[in-house]
Enzyme design. Sequence first.
Site, PDB file in Angstrom:
ATOM      1  N   HIS A   1       0.825  -1.113  -0.093  1.00  0.00           N
ATOM      2  CA  HIS A   1      -0.047   0.023   0.063  1.00  0.00           C
ATOM      3  C   HIS A   1       1.087   1.250  -0.012  1.00  0.00           C
ATOM      4  O   HIS A   1       1.788   1.522   0.582  1.00  0.00           O
ATOM      5  CB  HIS A   1      -1.119   0.086   1.154  1.00  0.00           C
ATOM      6  CG  HIS A   1      -2.025   1.081   1.133  1.00  0.00           C
ATOM      7  ND1 HIS A   1      -1.999   2.280   1.177  1.00  0.00           N
ATOM      8  CD2 HIS A   1      -3.602   0.646   0.509  1.00  0.00           C
ATOM      9  CE1 HIS A   1      -3.200   2.831   1.089  1.00  0.00           C
ATOM     10  NE2 HIS A   1      -4.002   2.038   0.566  1.00  0.00           N
TER      11      HIS A   1
ATOM     12  N   ASP B   1      -8.104  -5.574  -0.042  1.00  0.00           N
ATOM     13  CA  ASP B   1      -8.369  -5.929  -1.253  1.00  0.00           C
ATOM     14  C   ASP B   1      -8.126  -7.562  -1.072  1.00  0.00           C
ATOM     15  O   ASP B   1      -8.796  -8.408  -1.675  1.00  0.00           O
ATOM     16  CB  ASP B   1      -7.559  -5.627  -2.376  1.00  0.00           C
ATOM     17  CG  ASP B   1      -8.255  -4.269  -3.136  1.00  0.00           C
ATOM     18  OD1 ASP B   1      -9.553  -4.184  -2.590  1.00  0.00           O
ATOM     19  OD2 ASP B   1      -7.731  -3.384  -3.612  1.00  0.00           O
TER      20      ASP B   1
END
Length: 443
Positions: A306, A363
């Site tokens: 991320h 996700d």
Amino acid sequence: MSEFAELTFRGRTIRLPATVGTEGEIGLDVSALRDEMGVITLDPGYGNTGSCQSSIAFIDGDQGILRYRGYDIADLAEHSAFLEVAYLLLHGNLPEADQFDEFAEGVMDNMLVHENLRHFFNAFPRDAHPMAVAAAVVASLATFYPESMGARRGPDAMESCRRLLAKLPTIVAWSYKQSRGVPVTYPRCDLGYVQNFLHMMFSTPYRTYEPDPAVSRAMDLMFLLHADHEQNCSTSTVRMVGSSQANMFASISAGVSALWGPLHGGANQALIEMLQYIQLAGLTARQFVDKVKNKEAGIRLMGFGHRVYKNYDPRAMVLKKAAGDVLQKLGVQGRLMDTAMELEQVALSDPYFLERKLYPNVDFYSGIILHAIGMPTNMFTAIFAIGRMPGWLSQWMEMNSDPQTRIARPRQIYTGATQRTYVPFRQRGDGRIPNRRPCSAGE
Ligand code: ACO
């Protein structure tokens, strides 16, 4: 005198005033840099660029903190629900009971879409990706509400927010029905927001779908955890398009398109496709991770890493538990799930991932949950979009109420050819004049 930094370049010094946020984040204001020194800042991917001041979401990527309007994400996940969080994001505070009832009823009343819009769905090819359909249909909503197009703040704009929040689940579910070649299912006023989405997805004219409460709860949780994430790619897109004073529907449609990419919201679909590839290719988790580490053909471990979280993604922490609950409750097993769990284990103990601070992101687990509850893989990102809608809307509304807002227009450092003079065709290459001539010029 307030705080500032000094920047010296080629013998000239400029003061950059500091703006300090409520959580102590510091931004140095470089807006006078070009006028006063003739230089700009260069920050590809905007990793160090603050584009606005915002009171909606706070992220501390090193500590793994995400708060909506000051409330910790884990606290909201445990005690709240998506629609209440949508109210919180849009209005700034948690609602009292009558405020929530009015808001929720306003959303429910808007879930139906104009009957003419239903015909749009027949015009798309059967295999149209739901994100393409969603972006197109959301943009086309502007044609059904021309009176709202100029509304940038206040009750009229808030009405458009409710419409978009209400209609996206219908649009997404209908794109699925269309892809299956079956009749659309209309929303029901006796069902909640999430139950309505599941009903429109899976009920048919001959069978009503009754979702398992664990499935409804997991879906609500997923929407809630995705509801906002400050200036990410799709939200920045919504703000950028909106900064030109494009209407709300156009701005949100652009956000849907930005979310589609596999490095952003498309990662949950890409995760399942990656797991399927691993199985088809007969690879072990270890072998695949080695391929990733060798950077073979640019393969990345989907659902890992991320831009902001360099410790852990707090949303992933909540969803990891929810994924476990759903898998256990539904008794879901299978090689795909085993591969996901093995990949997680291998990557979390591998120096490549540890050194780069790459952890499972939201996700990873949302992909696992959606797969476990039988959601078609190409619907995953559209489901993310439903969750992100309150964030996009809140950010769009905030931007339009901010007196500092200007049209977003980054600069660049030009690296192309310096000035050159046009050379006619007859003096270029073999001197041949092309048969297809650009007007009569160029000879
Ligand atoms: N798998 C393997 N290596 C990775 C991954 C990954 N998932 N993510 C980053 N890296 C590596 C890069 O190759 C790079 O290595 P290097 O230093 O040897 O060149 C290093 O880690 C830094 O990567 P960047 O691309 O600079 O990181 P950035 O912050 O730009 O990217 C992103 C963040 C796009 C999320 C990235 O981690 C990624 O591609 N992840 C996979 C896709 C994904 O899951 N996206 C969902 C994000 S969450 C969301 O949008 C809701």
